[in-house]
Design a protein around this motif. Structure first.
Motif, PDB file in Angstrom:
ATOM      1  N   TRP A  21      -8.092   3.758 -19.135  1.00  0.00           N
ATOM      2  CA  TRP A  21      -6.662   3.472 -19.193  1.00  0.00           C
ATOM      3  C   TRP A  21      -5.822   4.743 -19.129  1.00  0.00           C
ATOM      4  O   TRP A  21      -4.707   4.722 -18.598  1.00  0.00           O
ATOM      5  CB  TRP A  21      -6.340   2.679 -20.463  1.00  0.00           C
ATOM      6  N   ALA A  22      -6.325   5.843 -19.659  1.00  0.00           N
ATOM      7  CA  ALA A  22      -5.566   7.092 -19.594  1.00  0.00           C
ATOM      8  C   ALA A  22      -5.389   7.539 -18.144  1.00  0.00           C
ATOM      9  O   ALA A  22      -4.298   7.955 -17.724  1.00  0.00           O
ATOM     10  CB  ALA A  22      -6.271   8.173 -20.415  1.00  0.00           C
ATOM     11  N   LEU A  23      -6.460   7.452 -17.359  1.00  0.00           N
ATOM     12  CA  LEU A  23      -6.376   7.803 -15.941  1.00  0.00           C
ATOM     13  C   LEU A  23      -5.450   6.849 -15.208  1.00  0.00           C
ATOM     14  O   LEU A  23      -4.656   7.252 -14.345  1.00  0.00           O
ATOM     15  CB  LEU A  23      -7.775   7.786 -15.321  1.00  0.00           C
ATOM     16  N   TYR A  24      -5.530   5.547 -15.548  1.00  0.00           N
ATOM     17  CA  TYR A  24      -4.664   4.557 -14.900  1.00  0.00           C
ATOM     18  C   TYR A  24      -3.186   4.852 -15.199  1.00  0.00           C
ATOM     19  O   TYR A  24      -2.341   4.783 -14.303  1.00  0.00           O
ATOM     20  CB  TYR A  24      -5.027   3.151 -15.373  1.00  0.00           C
ATOM     21  N   ASP A  25      -2.865   5.176 -16.421  1.00  0.00           N
ATOM     22  CA  ASP A  25      -1.479   5.492 -16.782  1.00  0.00           C
ATOM     23  C   ASP A  25      -0.972   6.706 -16.024  1.00  0.00           C
ATOM     24  O   ASP A  25       0.192   6.749 -15.597  1.00  0.00           O
ATOM     25  CB  ASP A  25      -1.369   5.727 -18.288  1.00  0.00           C
ATOM     26  N   HIS A  26      -1.821   7.704 -15.841  1.00  0.00           N
ATOM     27  CA  HIS A  26      -1.415   8.885 -15.077  1.00  0.00           C
ATOM     28  C   HIS A  26      -1.144   8.527 -13.616  1.00  0.00           C
ATOM     29  O   HIS A  26      -0.216   9.074 -12.996  1.00  0.00           O
ATOM     30  CB  HIS A  26      -2.488   9.975 -15.175  1.00  0.00           C
ATOM     31  N   LEU A  27      -1.926   7.628 -13.069  1.00  0.00           N
ATOM     32  CA  LEU A  27      -1.690   7.185 -11.688  1.00  0.00           C
ATOM     33  C   LEU A  27      -0.353   6.446 -11.574  1.00  0.00           C
ATOM     34  O   LEU A  27       0.396   6.628 -10.596  1.00  0.00           O
ATOM     35  CB  LEU A  27      -2.834   6.290 -11.227  1.00  0.00           C
ATOM     36  N   MET A  28      -0.035   5.607 -12.564  1.00  0.00           N
ATOM     37  CA  MET A  28       1.248   4.905 -12.550  1.00  0.00           C
ATOM     38  C   MET A  28       2.406   5.886 -12.689  1.00  0.00           C
ATOM     39  O   MET A  28       3.446   5.748 -12.025  1.00  0.00           O
ATOM     40  CB  MET A  28       1.282   3.868 -13.666  1.00  0.00           C
ATOM     41  N   ASP A  29       2.246   6.906 -13.534  1.00  0.00           N
ATOM     42  CA  ASP A  29       3.281   7.935 -13.669  1.00  0.00           C
ATOM     43  C   ASP A  29       3.419   8.734 -12.374  1.00  0.00           C
ATOM     44  O   ASP A  29       4.533   9.127 -11.990  1.00  0.00           O
ATOM     45  CB  ASP A  29       2.943   8.877 -14.830  1.00  0.00           C
ATOM     46  N   PHE A  30       2.290   8.963 -11.706  1.00  0.00           N
ATOM     47  CA  PHE A  30       2.302   9.664 -10.421  1.00  0.00           C
ATOM     48  C   PHE A  30       3.167   8.911  -9.412  1.00  0.00           C
ATOM     49  O   PHE A  30       3.965   9.511  -8.676  1.00  0.00           O
ATOM     50  CB  PHE A  30       0.870   9.818  -9.921  1.00  0.00           C
ATOM     51  N   LEU A  31       3.027   7.593  -9.371  1.00  0.00           N
ATOM     52  CA  LEU A  31       3.842   6.786  -8.463  1.00  0.00           C
ATOM     53  C   LEU A  31       5.304   6.785  -8.886  1.00  0.00           C
ATOM     54  O   LEU A  31       6.211   6.887  -8.039  1.00  0.00           O
ATOM     55  CB  LEU A  31       3.307   5.356  -8.419  1.00  0.00           C
ATOM     56  N   VAL A  63       0.852  -1.184   0.000  1.00  0.00           N
ATOM     57  CA  VAL A  63       0.000   0.000   0.000  1.00  0.00           C
ATOM     58  C   VAL A  63       0.890   1.237   0.000  1.00  0.00           C
ATOM     59  O   VAL A  63       1.797   1.365   0.833  1.00  0.00           O
ATOM     60  CB  VAL A  63      -0.935   0.016   1.228  1.00  0.00           C
ATOM     61  N   VAL A  64       0.634   2.124  -0.957  1.00  0.00           N
ATOM     62  CA  VAL A  64       1.369   3.390  -1.063  1.00  0.00           C
ATOM     63  C   VAL A  64       0.479   4.506  -0.541  1.00  0.00           C
ATOM     64  O   VAL A  64      -0.678   4.653  -0.970  1.00  0.00           O
ATOM     65  CB  VAL A  64       1.791   3.678  -2.517  1.00  0.00           C
ATOM     66  N   GLU A  65       1.027   5.301   0.376  1.00  0.00           N
ATOM     67  CA  GLU A  65       0.284   6.414   0.973  1.00  0.00           C
ATOM     68  C   GLU A  65       1.065   7.702   0.713  1.00  0.00           C
ATOM     69  O   GLU A  65       2.228   7.808   1.092  1.00  0.00           O
ATOM     70  CB  GLU A  65       0.102   6.179   2.469  1.00  0.00           C
ATOM     71  N   VAL A  66       0.436   8.661   0.066  1.00  0.00           N
ATOM     72  CA  VAL A  66       1.078   9.939  -0.256  1.00  0.00           C
ATOM     73  C   VAL A  66       0.366  11.036   0.518  1.00  0.00           C
ATOM     74  O   VAL A  66      -0.860  11.206   0.405  1.00  0.00           O
ATOM     75  CB  VAL A  66       1.029  10.232  -1.771  1.00  0.00           C
ATOM     76  N   ILE A  67       1.153  11.782   1.308  1.00  0.00           N
ATOM     77  CA  ILE A  67       0.603  12.854   2.140  1.00  0.00           C
ATOM     78  C   ILE A  67       1.339  14.144   1.813  1.00  0.00           C
ATOM     79  O   ILE A  67       2.572  14.190   1.829  1.00  0.00           O
ATOM     80  CB  ILE A  67       0.741  12.543   3.644  1.00  0.00           C
ATOM     81  N   LYS A  68       0.588  15.193   1.534  1.00  0.00           N
ATOM     82  CA  LYS A  68       1.153  16.523   1.349  1.00  0.00           C
ATOM     83  C   LYS A  68       1.414  17.146   2.723  1.00  0.00           C
ATOM     84  O   LYS A  68       0.688  16.873   3.690  1.00  0.00           O
ATOM     85  CB  LYS A  68       0.193  17.411   0.558  1.00  0.00           C
ATOM     86  N   ASN A  69       2.451  17.981   2.809  1.00  0.00           N
ATOM     87  CA  ASN A  69       2.745  18.643   4.073  1.00  0.00           C
ATOM     88  C   ASN A  69       1.548  19.474   4.529  1.00  0.00           C
ATOM     89  O   ASN A  69       1.044  20.332   3.780  1.00  0.00           O
ATOM     90  CB  ASN A  69       3.967  19.551   3.928  1.00  0.00           C
ATOM     91  N   GLY A  70       1.090  19.213   5.741  1.00  0.00           N
ATOM     92  CA  GLY A  70      -0.043  19.943   6.286  1.00  0.00           C
ATOM     93  C   GLY A  70      -1.380  19.452   5.789  1.00  0.00           C
ATOM     94  O   GLY A  70      -2.420  20.000   6.181  1.00  0.00           O
ATOM     95  N   GLY A  71      -1.384  18.436   4.956  1.00  0.00           N
ATOM     96  CA  GLY A  71      -2.637  17.928   4.430  1.00  0.00           C
ATOM     97  C   GLY A  71      -3.377  17.069   5.432  1.00  0.00           C
ATOM     98  O   GLY A  71      -2.775  16.442   6.305  1.00  0.00           O
ATOM     99  N   LYS A  72      -4.690  17.020   5.297  1.00  0.00           N
ATOM    100  CA  LYS A  72      -5.519  16.215   6.193  1.00  0.00           C
ATOM    101  C   LYS A  72      -5.967  14.911   5.547  1.00  0.00           C
ATOM    102  O   LYS A  72      -6.539  14.057   6.202  1.00  0.00           O
ATOM    103  CB  LYS A  72      -6.749  17.017   6.636  1.00  0.00           C
ATOM    104  N   LYS A  73      -5.715  14.803   4.235  1.00  0.00           N
ATOM    105  CA  LYS A  73      -6.083  13.596   3.520  1.00  0.00           C
ATOM    106  C   LYS A  73      -4.848  12.961   2.894  1.00  0.00           C
ATOM    107  O   LYS A  73      -3.907  13.653   2.511  1.00  0.00           O
ATOM    108  CB  LYS A  73      -7.124  13.889   2.435  1.00  0.00           C
ATOM    109  N   ALA A  74      -4.890  11.634   2.785  1.00  0.00           N
ATOM    110  CA  ALA A  74      -3.810  10.888   2.155  1.00  0.00           C
ATOM    111  C   ALA A  74      -4.366  10.155   0.948  1.00  0.00           C
ATOM    112  O   ALA A  74      -5.447   9.547   1.021  1.00  0.00           O
ATOM    113  CB  ALA A  74      -3.195   9.891   3.136  1.00  0.00           C
ATOM    114  N   LEU A  75      -3.625  10.231  -0.163  1.00  0.00           N
ATOM    115  CA  LEU A  75      -3.986   9.441  -1.330  1.00  0.00           C
ATOM    116  C   LEU A  75      -3.395   8.052  -1.141  1.00  0.00           C
ATOM    117  O   LEU A  75      -2.182   7.895  -1.001  1.00  0.00           O
ATOM    118  CB  LEU A  75      -3.448  10.081  -2.608  1.00  0.00           C
TER     119      LEU A  75
END
Length: 272
Positions: free
Chosen positions: A223-233, A160-172
């Motif tokens: 698939w376009a959205l999925y590819d963007h998520l993979m690039d995000f990681l 599981v990958v968890e991405v948190i922005k500094n000061g953010g209240k939500k994690a992707l």
């Protein structure tokens, strides 16, 4: 076999002088329990007078239970531990490239990386992380040694990958796994060896994934959205190189825990 029956004797009025015997209604037959069949002893039990009772401690006076089976079990575990230590590849857990910090708690491992105002956390557990091997997948050649016929076990855990922005209240949060048909494939094209299964937003600090939060399943994802998520990681260091190193780390951790389990099991069986 039909149960045995017996009848209750009638009460006699002549037992008390001067009194008329009270009428007694017809008696109803009572069920007589059938005799218990003899039970053969097995395991840690034996039969005494038709009952199953636990075996007593050994005659040496230590109060513990010793059997020939336990002795053979300990000898087997000794040999198994020696063989597993011979094939152990890593004396210590391999390090991950990319500046990941590793924290291990039993069978659970956490990798943390901070970059450009973000905190990326990857969590995985080695339990049930080795795919089952099926007989007949690889036919051993004639003259091949028995130890060479055994397939090399590889740990491919879900992570599981968890991405948190500094000061953010939500994690992707992205739930990832290794598709069985991609693990170990070496092809010319650089296909992804891991895949995203689910994506969700979770509150920072929550230890459990809440079902009340919307979860996006990638099976029906564009698939376009999925590819963007993979690039995000990949931009955050979770790419094929990371996934390869994670398999190596997880395999080493799983093997270490397996050896520890065997040693604990031997000590448990041998203890007095």
């Amino acid at each position: 076999m039909l149960p045995l029956l017996r009848r209750v004797p009638r009460a006699l009025g002549s037992a008390v002088a001067g009194l008329r015997a009270a009428p007694v209604p017809p008696t109803r037959p009572l069920l007589q329990p059938a005799p218990r069949p003899c039970v053969r002893p097995f395991g840690l039990f034996r039969v005494r007078a038709g009952l199953l009772v636990p075996r007593g401690p050994c005659s040496c006076g230590c109060g513990a239970l010793h059997t020939q089976g336990d002795k053979a079990f300990v000898e087997f575990l000794n040999d198994e531990i020696k063989e597993e230590k011979k094939v152990q590849k890593h004396g210590s857990l391999p390090k991950m490239s990319g500046g990941w910090e590793l924290e291990v708690n039993g069978t659970e491992a956490t990798l943390v990386r901070k970059v450009a105002g973000e905190k990326i956390t990857v969590t995985f557990n080695i339990n049930n992380s080795i795919p089952p091997t099926f007989a007949g997948e690889e036919e051993p050649s004639q003259g091949q040694k028995a130890e060479e016929q055994e397939p090399e076990l590889t740990s491919t855990p879900n992570f599981v990958v968890e991405v948190i922005k500094n000061g953010g209240k939500k994690a992707l949060v992205l739930d990832c796994h290794y598709p069985e048909d991609e693990v170990g494939q070496e092809e010319e094209d650089e296909s992804d060896i891991f895949a995203i299964r689910e994506v969700s937003f979770q509150s920072v600090g929550e230890s459990e994934w809440k079902d009340t939060n919307y979860t996006l399943n990638t099976d029906s994802l564009d698939w376009a959205l999925y590819d963007h998520l993979m690039d995000f990681l990949a931009d955050r260091g979770v790419d094929n190189t990371f996934a390869d190193e994670l398999v190596e780390l997880s395999t080493a951790l799983e093997h270490r825990e397996y050896i520890t389990f065997l040693e604990d099991l031997k000590g448990f069986v041998k203890s007095q």
